[in-house]
Write a protein that holds these residues in place. Structure first.
Motif, mmCIF file in Angstrom:
data_model
loop_
_atom_site.group_PDB
_atom_site.id
_atom_site.type_symbol
_atom_site.label_atom_id
_atom_site.label_comp_id
_atom_site.label_asym_id
_atom_site.label_seq_id
_atom_site.Cartn_x
_atom_site.Cartn_y
_atom_site.Cartn_z
ATOM 1 N N ALA A 1 8.475 -8.250 -11.304
ATOM 2 C CA ALA A 1 9.344 -7.122 -11.650
ATOM 3 C C ALA A 1 10.761 -7.296 -11.115
ATOM 4 C CB ALA A 1 8.741 -5.824 -11.113
ATOM 5 N N TYR A 2 10.920 -8.114 -10.080
ATOM 6 C CA TYR A 2 12.238 -8.302 -9.461
ATOM 7 C C TYR A 2 12.739 -9.741 -9.597
ATOM 8 C CZ TYR A 2 11.100 -3.756 -7.677
ATOM 9 O OH TYR A 2 10.755 -2.431 -7.607
ATOM 10 N N TRP A 3 12.140 -10.465 -10.522
ATOM 11 C CA TRP A 3 12.514 -11.858 -10.698
ATOM 12 C C TRP A 3 13.697 -11.974 -11.662
ATOM 13 C CZ3 TRP A 3 12.036 -16.107 -8.190
ATOM 14 C CH2 TRP A 3 12.210 -17.347 -8.796
ATOM 15 N N ASN A 4 14.780 -12.585 -11.195
ATOM 16 C CA ASN A 4 15.947 -12.841 -12.035
ATOM 17 C C ASN A 4 15.750 -14.210 -12.697
ATOM 18 O OD1 ASN A 4 18.583 -13.837 -12.867
ATOM 19 N ND2 ASN A 4 19.430 -12.045 -11.796
ATOM 20 N N LYS A 5 15.456 -14.207 -13.978
ATOM 21 C CA LYS A 5 15.132 -15.452 -14.677
ATOM 22 C C LYS A 5 16.320 -16.399 -14.728
ATOM 23 C CE LYS A 5 11.594 -13.317 -17.603
ATOM 24 N NZ LYS A 5 11.172 -13.001 -18.992
ATOM 25 N N ALA A 6 17.500 -15.847 -14.867
ATOM 26 C CA ALA A 6 18.682 -16.701 -14.982
ATOM 27 C C ALA A 6 18.972 -17.427 -13.675
ATOM 28 C CB ALA A 6 19.883 -15.864 -15.402
ATOM 29 N N ASP A 7 18.861 -16.693 -12.547
ATOM 30 C CA ASP A 7 19.183 -17.278 -11.245
ATOM 31 C C ASP A 7 17.973 -17.911 -10.565
ATOM 32 O OD1 ASP A 7 21.750 -16.347 -11.599
ATOM 33 O OD2 ASP A 7 21.423 -14.506 -10.445
ATOM 34 N N LYS A 8 16.775 -17.704 -11.138
ATOM 35 C CA LYS A 8 15.548 -18.193 -10.513
ATOM 36 C C LYS A 8 15.451 -17.708 -9.063
ATOM 37 C CE LYS A 8 13.907 -20.773 -13.915
ATOM 38 N NZ LYS A 8 12.592 -20.517 -14.546
ATOM 39 N N ALA A 9 15.625 -16.405 -8.908
ATOM 40 C CA ALA A 9 15.624 -15.822 -7.566
ATOM 41 C C ALA A 9 15.149 -14.372 -7.646
ATOM 42 C CB ALA A 9 17.012 -15.890 -6.956
ATOM 43 N N LEU A 10 14.709 -13.855 -6.507
ATOM 44 C CA LEU A 10 14.319 -12.454 -6.435
ATOM 45 C C LEU A 10 15.547 -11.582 -6.202
ATOM 46 C CD1 LEU A 10 11.068 -12.641 -4.276
ATOM 47 C CD2 LEU A 10 11.238 -11.785 -6.618
ATOM 48 N N GLU B 1 0.814 -1.213 0.000
ATOM 49 C CA GLU B 1 0.000 0.000 0.000
ATOM 50 C C GLU B 1 0.849 1.264 0.000
ATOM 51 O OE1 GLU B 1 -0.935 -1.749 4.091
ATOM 52 O OE2 GLU B 1 0.472 -2.264 2.499
ATOM 53 N N LEU B 2 2.156 1.133 0.204
ATOM 54 C CA LEU B 2 3.058 2.285 0.173
ATOM 55 C C LEU B 2 3.639 2.546 -1.214
ATOM 56 C CD1 LEU B 2 5.061 1.747 3.501
ATOM 57 C CD2 LEU B 2 3.078 3.220 3.107
ATOM 58 N N LEU B 3 3.269 1.738 -2.195
ATOM 59 C CA LEU B 3 3.765 1.967 -3.550
ATOM 60 C C LEU B 3 3.380 3.359 -4.026
ATOM 61 C CD1 LEU B 3 2.875 -1.464 -5.164
ATOM 62 C CD2 LEU B 3 5.176 -0.475 -5.094
ATOM 63 N N PRO B 4 4.288 4.054 -4.697
ATOM 64 C CA PRO B 4 3.944 5.372 -5.230
ATOM 65 C C PRO B 4 2.961 5.257 -6.388
ATOM 66 C CG PRO B 4 6.108 4.697 -6.014
ATOM 67 C CD PRO B 4 5.675 3.667 -5.006
ATOM 68 N N ARG B 5 2.206 6.315 -6.624
ATOM 69 C CA ARG B 5 1.251 6.323 -7.733
ATOM 70 C C ARG B 5 1.998 6.706 -9.019
ATOM 71 N NH1 ARG B 5 -4.154 6.335 -5.961
ATOM 72 N NH2 ARG B 5 -4.180 4.960 -4.158
ATOM 73 N N THR B 6 2.755 5.767 -9.548
ATOM 74 C CA THR B 6 3.516 5.978 -10.767
ATOM 75 C C THR B 6 3.081 4.959 -11.807
ATOM 76 O OG1 THR B 6 5.296 4.485 -10.074
ATOM 77 C CG2 THR B 6 5.508 6.827 -9.454
ATOM 78 N N THR B 7 3.427 5.230 -13.051
ATOM 79 C CA THR B 7 3.066 4.307 -14.130
ATOM 80 C C THR B 7 3.677 2.936 -13.891
ATOM 81 O OG1 THR B 7 2.919 6.141 -15.701
ATOM 82 C CG2 THR B 7 3.179 3.921 -16.618
ATOM 83 N N ARG B 8 4.923 2.900 -13.440
ATOM 84 C CA ARG B 8 5.611 1.630 -13.217
ATOM 85 C C ARG B 8 4.916 0.790 -12.154
ATOM 86 N NH1 ARG B 8 11.251 0.921 -10.096
ATOM 87 N NH2 ARG B 8 11.520 -1.329 -10.388
ATOM 88 N N ALA B 9 4.393 1.450 -11.125
ATOM 89 C CA ALA B 9 3.800 0.721 -9.995
ATOM 90 C C ALA B 9 2.314 0.451 -10.158
ATOM 91 C CB ALA B 9 4.030 1.511 -8.703
ATOM 92 N N GLN B 10 1.720 0.959 -11.214
ATOM 93 C CA GLN B 10 0.267 0.895 -11.347
ATOM 94 C C GLN B 10 -0.282 -0.525 -11.267
ATOM 95 O OE1 GLN B 10 -1.107 2.740 -14.953
ATOM 96 N NE2 GLN B 10 -3.144 3.099 -14.139
ATOM 97 N N ALA B 11 0.383 -1.462 -11.932
ATOM 98 C CA ALA B 11 -0.128 -2.839 -11.970
ATOM 99 C C ALA B 11 0.075 -3.577 -10.654
ATOM 100 C CB ALA B 11 0.550 -3.613 -13.097
ATOM 101 N N MET B 12 0.813 -2.980 -9.716
ATOM 102 C CA MET B 12 1.079 -3.603 -8.423
ATOM 103 C C MET B 12 0.234 -2.981 -7.309
ATOM 104 S SD MET B 12 5.195 -3.111 -8.708
ATOM 105 C CE MET B 12 6.062 -3.315 -10.268
#
Length: 380
Positions: free
Chosen positions: A341-350, A118-129
């Motif tokens: 958004a923070y998923w590292n596909k190569a390492d399979k980790a956040l 709920e602390l996400l800023p009201r930005t385009t990047r964060a809209q879907a979250m």
């Protein structure tokens, strides 16, 4: 393979769940194993069998916590309800950080990384979250429907052989996400809708939904300050007094009033006084969406429907929860979008760097400490 755990919500009256069977495939595709506490989705209508069919493993709460790398939650769990969680586990969801400083200290004591979406800023990047927007949308819809069911008359104009019935009048105070949806829903139900807000620049949004804006005309000298980003700044005391008088007169003629004004970290602003309630017609209905934060309406009680001066006041606290299927699906998508958004596909980790704008905005605790700048001093 990293593991996500989803626990049953323990807050009274909460029917939502942080992951739905429909969301499972998305997390599985990223590479997560999913553990669901037995019965976690039951109040939202999601059976354990539906989760199992989607590839989740149904386990007792203790096992879910002991194995989890990530825990998702709709409402903030108490630290005691997370007993057995591993240090470094990421707790992600709606954590109500302003409500309880001691609870944040408890999270720090567990050694978990807690992220309050709920602390996400009201930005385009964060809209879907943005969990606030997705849930407020549903709460606004439910507020209008609830008002219609509480009112002792119908909303649309009707023409019958015995004569015509005029349309009911609905007034929405606060034109954010919830307010806009309340306007749209009341209009669809056939009411004559009007709305107001502390920001005069939202007139066009109100009009775009077919409602009437209720604002005093801005005169020279009314705007004391200008805000960045094209928004109106602080208005003069003279404008505020004129606007208050206009709103008071308008409220007296309404059948329904829906209030939606919230200020993060502060009590809800008072929008409707006892004197204004007394001016309304007996049988009128007010739905207060800010009841849990102190209420926009004098005399409203969170979670209850009370009557003052013949006016019903609904202190709504569970608008989104009453639409648990849709609310849970939207919440799960918000969580997925944040994690993806923070998923590292190569390492399979956040990979969640502390200097990232969204991480800095949401991270409450890590490494045994409260690290968010808004809350660390109060907890010291």
């Amino acid at each position: 393979m990293p593991t996500i755990a989803v626990l049953g919500e323990r807050a009274m009256g909460e029917h939502r769940v942080a992951m739905t069977p429909a969301a499972l495939a998305r997390f599985a595709k990223l590479g997560f194993a999913v553990l669901i506490e037995a019965g976690a989705g039951a109040r939202a209508g999601f059976a354990d069998a539906a989760y199992a069919a989607g590839g989740a493993t149904i386990v007792p709460r203790e096992e879910a916590l002991a194995s989890a790398d990530v825990v998702l939650a709709v409402r903030p769990p108490q630290p005691a309800d997370l007993a057995g969680v591993k240090q470094g586990t990421k707790l992600i969801g709606g954590l109500a950080p302003y409500a309880d400083a001691a609870r944040l200290g408890g999270y720090a004591g567990l050694g978990i990384d807690a992220y309050a979406l709920e602390l996400l800023p009201r930005t385009t990047r964060a809209q879907a979250m943005d969990i606030l927007s997705s849930q407020a949308n549903l709460a606004g819809y439910h507020a209008a429907v609830r008002a219609a069911t509480e009112l002792d008359r119908c909303l649309p104009m009707m023409t019958t052989a015995a004569g015509s019935i005029p349309a009911a009048k609905a007034f929405v105070m606060g034109v954010g996400v919830a307010g806009l949806q309340a306007i749209a829903t009341a209009r669809r139900l056939g009411a004559i809708v009007s709305a107001t807000d502390v920001r005069p620049e939202v007139r066009e949004q109100i009009q775009s939904l077919g409602a009437k804006p209720v604002f005093e005309e801005i005169r020279e000298g009314d705007e004391v300050t200008k805000a960045a980003g094209g928004y109106a700044g602080e208005m003069s005391e003279g404008y505020r007094q004129r606007q208050a008088a206009l709103v008071s007169g308008h409220i007296a003629a309404q059948d329904i009033v829906i209030t939606t004004a919230l200020i993060p970290g502060r009590p809800a602003p008072r929008l409707v006084s006892d004197a204004q309630l007394a001016s309304m017609k007996p049988g009128s209905v007010i739905v207060d969406l800010a009841a849990e934060s102190g209420g926009n309406v004098e005399g409203s009680v969170a979670g209850e429907t009370v009557e003052r001066h013949g006016v019903k006041i609904v202190g709504l606290v569970d608008g989104a929860s009453r639409l648990a299927v849709d609310a849970s699906n939207l919440f799960a998508r918000n969580c997925y979008n944040f994690i993806e958004a923070y998923w590292n596909k190569a390492d399979k980790a956040l990979a969640m760097p502390a200097d990232d704008a969204l991480i800095a905005a949401t991270l409450l605790t890590t490494g045994g400490h409260i690290v968010h700048q808004r809350f660390a001093p109060a907890a010291a």
